[in-house]
Design an enzyme around this catalytic site. Structure first.
Site, mmCIF file in Angstrom:
data_model
loop_
_atom_site.group_PDB
_atom_site.id
_atom_site.type_symbol
_atom_site.label_atom_id
_atom_site.label_comp_id
_atom_site.label_asym_id
_atom_site.label_seq_id
_atom_site.Cartn_x
_atom_site.Cartn_y
_atom_site.Cartn_z
ATOM 1 N N ARG A 71 -4.222 4.587 4.014
ATOM 2 C CA ARG A 71 -3.545 5.107 2.835
ATOM 3 C C ARG A 71 -4.005 4.336 1.603
ATOM 4 O O ARG A 71 -4.462 3.191 1.691
ATOM 5 C CB ARG A 71 -2.035 5.018 2.995
ATOM 6 C CG ARG A 71 -1.451 3.629 3.048
ATOM 7 C CD ARG A 71 0.088 3.684 3.179
ATOM 8 N NE ARG A 71 0.483 4.515 4.298
ATOM 9 C CZ ARG A 71 1.194 5.649 4.196
ATOM 10 N NH1 ARG A 71 1.660 6.040 3.019
ATOM 11 N NH2 ARG A 71 1.469 6.355 5.257
ATOM 12 N N GLN A 124 0.878 -1.166 0.000
ATOM 13 C CA GLN A 124 0.000 0.000 0.000
ATOM 14 C C GLN A 124 0.919 1.222 0.000
ATOM 15 O O GLN A 124 1.434 1.605 1.034
ATOM 16 C CB GLN A 124 -0.904 -0.022 1.236
ATOM 17 C CG GLN A 124 -1.692 -1.340 1.394
ATOM 18 C CD GLN A 124 -2.843 -1.473 0.406
ATOM 19 O OE1 GLN A 124 -3.599 -0.531 0.178
ATOM 20 N NE2 GLN A 124 -2.972 -2.640 -0.216
ATOM 21 N N ALA A 138 -11.651 3.288 4.171
ATOM 22 C CA ALA A 138 -10.718 2.325 3.594
ATOM 23 C C ALA A 138 -9.837 2.977 2.529
ATOM 24 O O ALA A 138 -10.025 4.148 2.168
ATOM 25 C CB ALA A 138 -11.480 1.138 3.019
ATOM 26 N N HIS A 139 -8.913 2.196 1.999
ATOM 27 C CA HIS A 139 -7.959 2.725 1.023
ATOM 28 C C HIS A 139 -8.653 3.190 -0.257
ATOM 29 O O HIS A 139 -9.609 2.595 -0.701
ATOM 30 C CB HIS A 139 -6.849 1.726 0.707
ATOM 31 C CG HIS A 139 -7.267 0.354 0.301
ATOM 32 N ND1 HIS A 139 -6.362 -0.569 -0.139
ATOM 33 C CD2 HIS A 139 -8.461 -0.260 0.292
ATOM 34 C CE1 HIS A 139 -6.985 -1.688 -0.404
ATOM 35 N NE2 HIS A 139 -8.250 -1.530 -0.160
ATOM 36 N N ASN A 140 -8.144 4.261 -0.792
ATOM 37 C CA ASN A 140 -8.597 4.812 -2.072
ATOM 38 C C ASN A 140 -10.013 5.392 -2.037
ATOM 39 O O ASN A 140 -10.573 5.722 -3.088
ATOM 40 C CB ASN A 140 -8.503 3.766 -3.194
ATOM 41 C CG ASN A 140 -7.058 3.414 -3.504
ATOM 42 O OD1 ASN A 140 -6.483 2.533 -2.883
ATOM 43 N ND2 ASN A 140 -6.458 4.148 -4.421
#
Lengths: 350, 350, 350
Positions: A222, A202, A243-245
């Site tokens: 991230r 990540q 969460a990511h993105n």
């Protein structure tokens, strides 16, 4: 040990005039009109709340001189500006915010490569600022907070005690991060290879716009690549999972314990009520409001209100939430129909 | 301030050949094929994702020389190994992981009775390692983390900033614990005696297998007696609650905000979707997948997918989730039947 | 590396008599009767659990001499007081609680204006106690905890590692706050002004009664004005969200991941099951139990059990949870009625 003050002393404190009530009335606390309890003093700062005066349990209310609908059971103090006067009451009963003057506490650890002006930044005890971090002037880093390597904080950010900002994340100006919150941990991504979950690196960051406030023990991961984004002016409550993105647009409100799965995008002015959730890779449009405890499973066009699990437009969603309550009635009706039908069949034999 | 690079410079960087597209195209970021936005560069590392190239919004894609289905709107750079080449792109746009060389930061506090090799372990600033803790070689203890007395960490564990591992818990090798997570707090156990909740001592530990990763602000309570167990290779997301005496089998995936109540046992390869929960003292079998937001109320045999609250086998559970939507239709049909029946009754009077 | 002991050695350890079983039986752990696994030793401390002996998987059970219903497959050791004897077993297998003697660790930071008796209080490494905080005798402040300015802790409180108590909050006696928990962060309050969410100052505190225990990574926000209150003897689990101005009465039990919205008031002996939630500004009466995963949307009079979303009295709520399961049956019946009706209509033509 609770503080108290007589109505007279209170009037002196705020340079107001008792226009109704016994000067010896003892005031023991303060609150808004709607939440005051007996013994409290409240205030009417905005004409639109005037109707609440009749219903308040407050012992005393601070008003402007021209407010005349005064129930007999309540004491009133008149001042030119009740909102301003109430700040003095807050100072008396509450506590003034502890000031955090610039300077680096000797127990803090600040990397020599960190960029900050020690005369314009407060770094509390036992806080840590890692290599190459850039801390804008006016920032307050409270005790025990960890600012990772290469992190950038804009002007006047406040990072509360024991919060963590991980490597290379970027915050705008006037961002507030409350205690225990973690920004920039790894997203939850694995590939399933030969019976094992293998970690997908990540390597992105979290980018947070200006005027964002983030509550306590909230987690913002991230991005896998690129950025997880929190838009300008958005407010995030406690124990929220981003969460990511994920992309949160500007001026959104995310209430406590909401979870937003990976790569979902929220437009501007989106509101997610407490304990709601969203699946990943969805688009939630501008000015969408998702009611508390709802679960979003597909794209929601905005503007509009949505409720239920799966979340549907408000009118439809409410019908569905109500539908189980209609089942017993249907059963009863069906039974009655069956009896009438049997009766007919008896009278009209094969 | 965002980094950018021309296609030509990018090709040079990864020692590739531009096989299609304008060398002056400006690339401003990177992402996976499915998540790329205009301006991004992506890569095709695995033939099974070939179909995504046609749909990507990426401005440029790094490919192997033999990949020929190239939409005209996209630029392509050919290299022998696109996956490897993409690492260089990540290094350019993203950030290389901060290295954490061995050594104990002078501000860290390490008990004299702790067992660790200071030349093989990284202990960050303001971290604390309590009496008799054993830290395996290759471990990285980030800033502000607290390692309790008698804790054992296997080789190459990473404990992120401000995480807490309480007394006597045992972690295997290569375990990663993210920031703000608490492992080994007391289980939530009280006996109700004469109108009061009296604490039941929680004297067990948490035992974590090899290759486990645990997200941020997750809580795993110690057992009342014995052990709360997280099996080898299992991955746990952020804000998850694992109660005392829970057993998570090997290679499970527990998504964010899941809660598992006391003494429940999960087999191997169990997946619990986000915001799902389980009551206590249950058995969830091998290879069970519980969909997000589901609530488990009784034993679930594996393998199989389950959904809803209470959680039921997928087919049945989906039917139940859909059932409220059928109620209005039933009402309409019932009304129609009633009218036809009344008509018959009229024509066949008592 | 797990400890083990022969039955004989165990009997010696607790000065008991083997009344049944092979002295060379190897015991590898301990647990309650219902949760024991093969190899464990358990105990029967209370006659009401006698029936569990027949069902336990334990290899050995410690009993009083007069207990005679002994399944052959289990070994038994008799002692005068099995509960007392089991403490010795716990000490052997488990770990005695690490003692935390009074004294201030040299790495801790304690404001000169803080009031505490260094000979009667334990302040762990890298903990921070801010200006004017008052720490009662017998308190234990673990490593990395942050005690804000003006905070008051009564006698014998335990604040675990990396917990945070913010400015001016007040805790009673014997309060336990587990790691990562944040007490007294700002409530989530904004006014929407000209397209922006403008912060409403949160100037109240959190007041916590005696004998309260609060789990890990739980968040309790300070009041807007006045106090957020946690009543005497209440127990709060991990990852719970208590919003500003909430009042939790005495002796409540709030299970993990519950969320209680702003200004909601709970009476005494209220139980909220795991992952339940409540909307704001509600009253939940004395001795109300809200089952896990339920959502409270209006006042709930007590005493009584409630379930579902929206939460309804248990009997009604259970019916509603079951209602979707009845829909397929209704459909079938309706179809049958329709066929019979059509048949009648055929035989009685218009």
């Amino acid at each position: 040990m609770t503080k108290s003050i007589t109505l007279k002393a209170l009037a002196d404190l705020i340079q107001g005039t008792i226009v109704q009530g016994d000067p010896e009335t003892v005031i023991t606390g303060l609150n808004s009109l709607s939440e005051s309890l007996p013994g409290d003093v409240s205030f009417l700062g905005n004409a639109k709340y005037a109707a609440q005066v009749a219903k308040t349990q407050a012992a005393a209310v601070i008003i402007a001189p021209d407010f005349t609908e005064r129930p007999e059971r309540i004491a009133f103090i008149a001042v030119p500006n009740p909102t301003l006067a109430f700040s003095a009451v807050i100072s008396y009963f509450g506590h003034e915010k502890k000031s955090r003057p610039p300077g680096i506490h000797p127990s803090a650890v600040v990397s020599v490569s960190a960029k900050l002006n020690a005369e314009k930044v407060h770094v509390g005890p036992l806080a840590f600022i890692d290599d190459d971090a850039e801390i804008g002037d006016g920032c307050i880093i409270h005790a025990g907070a960890c600012i990772g390597p290469g992190v950038k904080l804009g002007l006047n950010c406040i990072i509360h005690s024991n919060a963590v900002i991980k490597d290379y994340c970027q915050l705008g100006e006037r961002v507030v991060v409350h205690s225990g919150t973690v920004i920039g941990s790894d997203g939850f991504g694995y590939e399933f290879v030969q019976g094992r979950h293998v970690k997908i690196d990540q390597v992105g960051i979290v980018e947070i716009g200006d005027d964002v406030e983030i509550g306590s023990c909230t987690t913002i991961d991230r991005a896998r690549f690129g950025k997880t984004i929190i838009g300008t002016g958005s407010k995030i409550d406690n124990l929220v999972q981003i969460a990511h993105n994920v992309v949160i647009g500007p001026h959104c409100v995310i209430v406590a314990q909401v979870g937003i799965s990976g790569s979902t995008k929220l437009g501007s002015y989106v509101v997610m009520g407490g304990q709601a959730g969203s699946a990943g890779h969805l688009n939630i449009g501008d000015q969408v409001t998702v009611l508390g405890r709802s679960g979003v499973t597909k794209d929601l066009p905005g503007p509009g209100h949505y409720t239920g699990f799966p979340a549907r437009p408000l009118h439809e969603g409410r019908k569905l939430l109500a539908a189980p309550g209609l089942v017993p009635g249907l059963q009863t009706k069906l039974k009655a129909l069956e009896a009438r039908l049997a009766e007919l069949e008896k009278r009209l034999p094969g």
